[in-house]
Design a protein around this motif. Structure first.
Motif, PDB file in Angstrom:
ATOM      1  N   UNK A 165      55.596  49.153 -55.699  1.00 57.78           N
ATOM      2  CA  UNK A 165      56.455  47.987 -55.915  1.00 57.78           C
ATOM      3  C   UNK A 165      56.354  47.475 -57.348  1.00 57.78           C
ATOM      4  N   UNK A 166      57.469  47.109 -57.933  1.00 54.69           N
ATOM      5  CA  UNK A 166      57.503  46.560 -59.294  1.00 54.69           C
ATOM      6  C   UNK A 166      57.316  45.057 -59.210  1.00 54.69           C
ATOM      7  N   UNK A 167      56.355  44.521 -59.979  1.00 52.56           N
ATOM      8  CA  UNK A 167      56.087  43.087 -59.953  1.00 52.56           C
ATOM      9  C   UNK A 167      57.241  42.326 -60.591  1.00 52.56           C
TER      10      UNK A 167
ATOM     11  N   UNK B 257      45.731  26.644 -66.464  1.00 53.35           N
ATOM     12  CA  UNK B 257      46.314  26.391 -65.151  1.00 53.35           C
ATOM     13  C   UNK B 257      46.190  27.585 -64.230  1.00 53.35           C
ATOM     14  N   UNK B 258      46.257  27.308 -62.936  1.00 54.16           N
ATOM     15  CA  UNK B 258      46.217  28.331 -61.899  1.00 54.16           C
ATOM     16  C   UNK B 258      47.379  28.074 -60.955  1.00 54.16           C
ATOM     17  N   UNK B 259      48.216  29.112 -60.713  1.00 55.26           N
ATOM     18  CA  UNK B 259      49.399  28.965 -59.868  1.00 55.26           C
ATOM     19  C   UNK B 259      49.361  29.931 -58.687  1.00 55.26           C
ATOM     20  N   UNK B 260      49.958  29.478 -57.582  1.00 54.75           N
ATOM     21  CA  UNK B 260      50.204  30.362 -56.443  1.00 54.75           C
ATOM     22  C   UNK B 260      51.698  30.593 -56.356  1.00 54.75           C
ATOM     23  N   UNK B 261      52.127  31.863 -56.477  1.00 54.24           N
ATOM     24  CA  UNK B 261      53.546  32.213 -56.433  1.00 54.24           C
ATOM     25  C   UNK B 261      53.897  32.705 -55.034  1.00 54.24           C
ATOM     26  N   UNK B 262      54.930  32.101 -54.446  1.00 50.21           N
ATOM     27  CA  UNK B 262      55.346  32.483 -53.118  1.00 50.21           C
ATOM     28  C   UNK B 262      56.141  33.786 -53.174  1.00 50.21           C
ATOM     29  N   UNK B 263      55.962  34.625 -52.155  1.00 49.40           N
ATOM     30  CA  UNK B 263      56.620  35.927 -52.125  1.00 49.40           C
ATOM     31  C   UNK B 263      55.608  37.040 -52.310  1.00 49.40           C
ATOM     32  N   UNK B 264      55.951  38.233 -51.843  1.00 45.68           N
ATOM     33  CA  UNK B 264      55.019  39.354 -51.896  1.00 45.68           C
ATOM     34  C   UNK B 264      54.874  39.954 -53.284  1.00 45.68           C
ATOM     35  N   UNK B 265      55.968  39.978 -54.047  1.00 46.32           N
ATOM     36  CA  UNK B 265      55.920  40.538 -55.364  1.00 46.32           C
ATOM     37  C   UNK B 265      56.962  39.961 -56.263  1.00 46.32           C
TER      38      UNK B 265
ATOM     39  N   UNK C   5      47.197  38.959 -59.269  1.00 49.83           N
ATOM     40  CA  UNK C   5      47.667  39.581 -58.037  1.00 49.83           C
ATOM     41  C   UNK C   5      49.157  39.300 -57.926  1.00 49.83           C
ATOM     42  N   UNK C   6      49.787  39.757 -56.848  1.00 53.88           N
ATOM     43  CA  UNK C   6      51.211  39.486 -56.659  1.00 53.88           C
ATOM     44  C   UNK C   6      51.499  38.006 -56.447  1.00 53.88           C
ATOM     45  N   UNK C   7      50.481  37.228 -56.091  1.00 58.86           N
ATOM     46  CA  UNK C   7      50.697  35.809 -55.782  1.00 58.86           C
ATOM     47  C   UNK C   7      49.910  34.844 -56.657  1.00 58.86           C
ATOM     48  N   UNK C   8      48.892  35.315 -57.367  1.00 59.29           N
ATOM     49  CA  UNK C   8      48.012  34.427 -58.121  1.00 59.29           C
ATOM     50  C   UNK C   8      48.160  34.676 -59.614  1.00 59.29           C
TER      51      UNK C   8
END
Length: 230
Positions: free
Chosen positions: A42-44, A222-230, A183-186
């Motif tokens: 999967x492409x990020x 900063x630290x973010x959580x991104x919604x979604x798998x990729x 990661x895909x979400x962090x």
């Protein structure tokens, strides 16, 4: 062996050979085994909503020393301290370009104090200082790394040493940063902002030569959580 027997044996051998060849021709041709199927990696993408927290350092840049003939000298010193809060935003990636919007709210232990010839001293209450921003973001992505610029509206209550108003001031901000997706979400980032707030102070008379703006800089991680798998 008689000539007739020999002829009979040769004929039987020829017939057997022909039958074997015909039978082999009817057998299916064995093909090479199919190549194994390899799943594509999967492409990020940076596209998606995110929420996060941040912390860093802020410092007031208002250093005003004003001499008023026949009156005295006004001095204002800047103060710096902890800045921290949270943010929410959305990114949309088009090719290598990333566009987005972000809003944040911050506690800010920064401000300034003022002194009039050592007679009068005014100090703002750093514990009451805060600010927020609503900004656009635009950057270039190198796979999981993002370099971006940002700017937009700023507001808050951070005094510059001569201000005593409790009204919320409004102004603008500009800055930039670097963000990386572990990661895909962090994702994690380092960001710098310059903030300029217009003071609307009706409690004190205007002082010639003294800026009615509160200017300060912020450097934060900063630290973010991104919604979604990729």
């Amino acid at each position: 062996m008689s000539k007739g027997l020999k002829t009979l044996l040769v004929g039987l051998a020829a017939t057997t050979a022909l039958a074997t060849a015909a039978q082999a021709a009817d057998l299916p041709v064995r093909s090479a085994p199919p190549a194994p199927i390899v799943a594509a990696v999967p492409v990020f993408t940076w596209t998606g909503f995110y929420v996060g927290v941040n912390a860093g350092y802020g410092w007031n840049t208002n250093d005003d020393d004003v001499v008023i003939p026949g009156v005295g000298t006004f001095e204002a010193d800047d103060e710096g301290g902890f800045v921290g809060g949270g943010q929410i935003g959305y990114n949309y990636q088009i090719g290598s370009f990333v566009l987005g919007a972000e809003a944040d709210i911050q506690y800010a232990d920064i401000g300034g104090d003022s002194d009039f010839d050592g007679i009068f001293n005014g100090d703002d209450d750093d514990d009451d200082s805060w600010f927020g921003t609503v900004r656009a973001r635009a950057g270039v992505a190198f796979d999981r790394a993002l370099i971006y610029a940002t700017g937009g509206l700023a507001y808050g209550e951070i005094r510059n040493g001569f201000s005593s108003s409790d009204d919320v001031s409004v102004g603008w901000t500009i800055g930039g940063g670097v963000e990386y997706a572990f990661t895909n979400n962090l994702t994690a980032r380092v960001e710098g902002l310059y903030v300029n707030l217009e003071q609307d102070d009706d409690d004190l008379p205007a002082v010639p030569g003294v800026s009615d703006e509160t200017e300060f800089g912020v450097v934060r991680a900063g630290l973010n959580y991104k919604f979604g798998s990729y």
